[in-house]
Design an enzyme around this catalytic site. Structure first.
Site, PDB file in Angstrom:
ATOM      1  N   ASP A 124      -6.084  -7.421   4.513  1.00 30.21           N
ATOM      2  CA  ASP A 124      -7.252  -6.888   3.807  1.00 30.21           C
ATOM      3  C   ASP A 124      -8.101  -8.034   3.266  1.00 30.21           C
ATOM      4  OD1 ASP A 124      -8.911  -4.988   2.471  1.00 30.21           O
ATOM      5  OD2 ASP A 124      -7.818  -5.388   0.614  1.00 30.21           O
ATOM      6  N   TYR A 126       0.816  -1.214   0.000  1.00 30.69           N
ATOM      7  CA  TYR A 126       0.000   0.000   0.000  1.00 30.69           C
ATOM      8  C   TYR A 126       0.850   1.263   0.000  1.00 30.69           C
ATOM      9  CZ  TYR A 126      -4.350  -2.480   1.025  1.00 30.69           C
ATOM     10  OH  TYR A 126      -5.456  -3.280   0.956  1.00 30.69           O
ATOM     11  N   ASP A 164     -11.990  -9.682   4.866  1.00 34.28           N
ATOM     12  CA  ASP A 164     -13.249  -9.767   4.094  1.00 34.28           C
ATOM     13  C   ASP A 164     -13.726 -11.222   4.068  1.00 34.28           C
ATOM     14  OD1 ASP A 164     -13.237  -7.016   3.335  1.00 34.28           O
ATOM     15  OD2 ASP A 164     -14.024  -7.523   1.351  1.00 34.28           O
ATOM     16  N   ASP A 201      -1.884 -18.624   1.510  1.00 34.49           N
ATOM     17  CA  ASP A 201      -2.804 -19.399   0.655  1.00 34.49           C
ATOM     18  C   ASP A 201      -3.493 -20.493   1.474  1.00 34.49           C
ATOM     19  OD1 ASP A 201      -0.295 -20.605   0.861  1.00 34.49           O
ATOM     20  OD2 ASP A 201      -0.153 -21.204  -1.241  1.00 34.49           O
ATOM     21  N   LYS A 239       4.066 -15.241   3.327  1.00 31.22           N
ATOM     22  CA  LYS A 239       4.325 -16.023   2.110  1.00 31.22           C
ATOM     23  C   LYS A 239       5.833 -16.230   2.039  1.00 31.22           C
ATOM     24  CE  LYS A 239       2.955 -17.921  -1.797  1.00 31.22           C
ATOM     25  NZ  LYS A 239       2.145 -19.146  -1.860  1.00 31.22           N
TER      26      LYS A 239
END
Ligand code: NAD
Ligand code: IPM
Ligand code: MN
Length: 363
Positions: free
Chosen positions: A245, A141, A249, A221, A189
Site C-alpha cells: 500500500d 488488514y 503510493d 525501509d 522486514k
C-alpha cells in the site's frame, strides 16, 4: 467478445474518474463490435448513507455475478470518526475478500512525457518500469485479533500470514517476472518481524521453481529509498499488504502523479480493478481529478478480463499521446502550466477517447 462489468464508483472523485474509464470501454467496445454490458451499484460512504452498510448485499451479489468489477474509490472525511469495521473502507476490504483476488498488480512506469513535471530528475526516472505485486488478502488488514480497548488505553492489530498465502502470491509474481525482465525483488522486514521471516523463506522456496528469475530481498525501509534513487533497477516487486500500500503510493512520484496509477487484482473468483488513488475529498466535485489512472485501469480490464491486448495497448498509447500533446490535469502540471493545456476530468476523458478512436480505426 462479451463482458459483464459491474461499476462501483463509490465516493469523492470515484464517480468522476470511473465515468471516464467506462466511456473509454464503451468506445472500445463500439469500435470493435464487442458486447460490454455495465451495471452500477453502491459501495463505501454513499452506501452507508443510502443503504446503512458500506457493502450492501445486492452490490456483493452483482459483483459475484459479473466478469469484472471496476471500483472508483471509497472514503470521506465525514466518516473519519467511525471504527474501521463501520467505515467506507470496510466495504472495499469486504468486496476484496469476497471476490478472492489475492494478487494486486500495480504497474508504475515513468511516462517520458511527464518527466518535466516530476520532482525527480529525468535521468533518474527515464525508463523506470516497475510492476508491484501486492498481497491483498492478508497481513495487518485482515489478521485477528484486532481491537482498540479504550478502557485500558491499548490497541492491537495482527500481522499474520500463512506459508500458503505467501506461496500463492509469490508464484503469480514469479510468473509475471518471467514475462518481463526476469527479476524479482521481495520486500519485507525480516530483520525484525517473524512474519517477514516466514515471507522470505516461502518466497525463497518458490524461487527454486523459477530458475530463470533472479530473486533479491530488500528491507522495506531501504526499499522506500531505493525506488526513489534508482527506480530503473527494479522489475517485479513483491510485497505484503501494508508495505505494498505504502510503496505504491510512493511510486506515484515516478509516474508523475498518484492519479496515474492503475491496478488489477487477480487470482480470485472475479477480477477487481481499481485505480490506486483514493476519493481525494480535497478536490472532489470540482472537475480537477486526473482520470488517467482509472482509464489505465480500464486498459487492464481489456487485457486481463477481455483478452483484448491490442485494445489495451491502444488505450495505453492514447494516454501517452495525449500527454505528448501537452494536455495535463492540474496534478500533472504541478503549478507550472507554461506550455501545457490544462484540462478538466471530462475534457481529459474526451481527448483520450478521440485518440483511442484514431488508434483503433487506423489499426
Ligand atoms: P487520496 O489518494 O484520496 O489523495 C491523496 C492526494 O492525492 C490528495 O491530495 C488528492 O487530491 C491527490 N489525488 C488522488 N487522486 C488523484 C487524482 N486522480 N487526480 C488528482 N489528484 C489526486 O488519499 P487520502 O487523501 O489519503 O484519502 C482520502 C480518502 O480516500 C480516505 O478516506 C482514504 O481511506 C480513501 N482511499 C480510498 C482508496 C480506494 O478506495 N481504493 C484508496 C486510497 C485512499
Ligand atoms: C488502496 C487503499 C486501501 C488500502 C484502503 C482505502 C482500504 O489505500 O487501495 O491503496 O489500504 O488497501
Ligand atoms: Mn493505498
Amino acid at each position: 467478445m462479451k463482458l459483464k462489468i459491474l461499476v462501483v464508483a463509490g465516493d469523492g472523485i470515484g464517480p468522476e474518474v470511473t465515468n471516464e474509464a467506462v466511456a473509454v470501454l464503451k468506445e472500445t467496445a463500439a469500435l470493435g463490435g464487442h458486447e460490454f454490458t455495465f451495471a452500477e451499484r453502491r459501495i463505501g460512504g454513499v452506501a452507508i448513507v443510502q443503504d446503512g452498510s458500506p457493502l450492501p448485499a445486492d452490490t456483493l451479489a452483482a459483483a459475484l455475478d459479473s466478469d469484472a468489477v471496476l471500483l472508483g474509490a471509497v472514503g470521506g472525511n465525514e466518516f473519519n470518526s467511525l471504527p474501521p469495521d463501520k467505515r467506507p473502507e470496510a466495504g472495499l476490504l469486504q468486496i476484496r475478500s469476497a471476490l478472492g483476488g489475492f494478487a494486486n498488480l500495480r504497474p508504475a512506469f515513468a511516462f517520458k512525457e511527464l518527466a518535466v513535471n516530476s520532482p525527480l530528475r529525468p535521468e533518474i526516472i527515464d525508463g523506470a518500469d516497475i510492476l508491484f505485486v501486492r498481497e491483498l488478502l492478508g497481513g495487518l488488514y485482515f489478521g485477528q485479533p484486532r481491537q482498540w480497548n479504550r478502557a485500558t488505553g491499548e490497541a492491537w492489530n495482527t500481522m499474520r500470514y500463512t506459508k500458503d498465502e505467501v506461496t500463492r502470491v509469490a508464484r503469480v509474481a514469479f510468473q509475471l517476472a518471467q514475462k518481463r525482465r526476469n527479476k524479482l525483488t521481495s520486500v519485507d522486514k525480516a530483520n525484525v518481524l517473524e512474519v517477514s521471516q516466514l515471507w522470505r523463506a516461502a518466497v525463497t522456496e518458490v524461487a527454486a521453481e523459477f530458475p530463470g528469475v533472479t530473486l533479491e530481498h530488500q528491507y522495506v525501509d531501504a526499499m522506500s529509498m531505493h525506488i526513489m534513487n534508482r527506480p530503473r533497477d527494479f522489475d517485479v516487486v513483491l510485497t505484503e499488504n501494508l508495505f505494498g500500500d505504502i510503496l505504491t503510493d510512493e511510486s506515484g512520484v515516478i509516474t508523475g502523479s498518484l492519479g496515474m496509477l492503475p491496478s488489477a487484482t487477480i487470482g480470485g473468483k472475479v477480477n477487481l480493478y481499481e485505480p490506486v488513488h483514493g476519493s481525494a475529498p480535497d478536490i472532489a466535485g470540482k472537475g480537477l481529478a486526473n482520470p488517467l489512472g482509472a482509464i489505465l485501469t480500464a486498459a487492464l480490464i481489456l487485457r486481463h478480463s477481455a483478452g483484448l491486448e491490442a485494445e489495451a495497448v491502444a488505450v495505453e498509447m492514447s494516454v501517452r499521446k495525449v500527454l505528448e500533446q501537452g494536455f495535463r490535469t492540474p496534478d500533472l502540471a504541478r503549478g507550472n502550466y507554461q506550455g501545457f493545456t490544462v484540462l478538466s476530468t471530462t475534457q481529459m476523458g474526451v481527448k483520450v477517447r478521440e485518440t483511442v478512436k484514431t488508434q483503433l480505426v487506423n489499426a
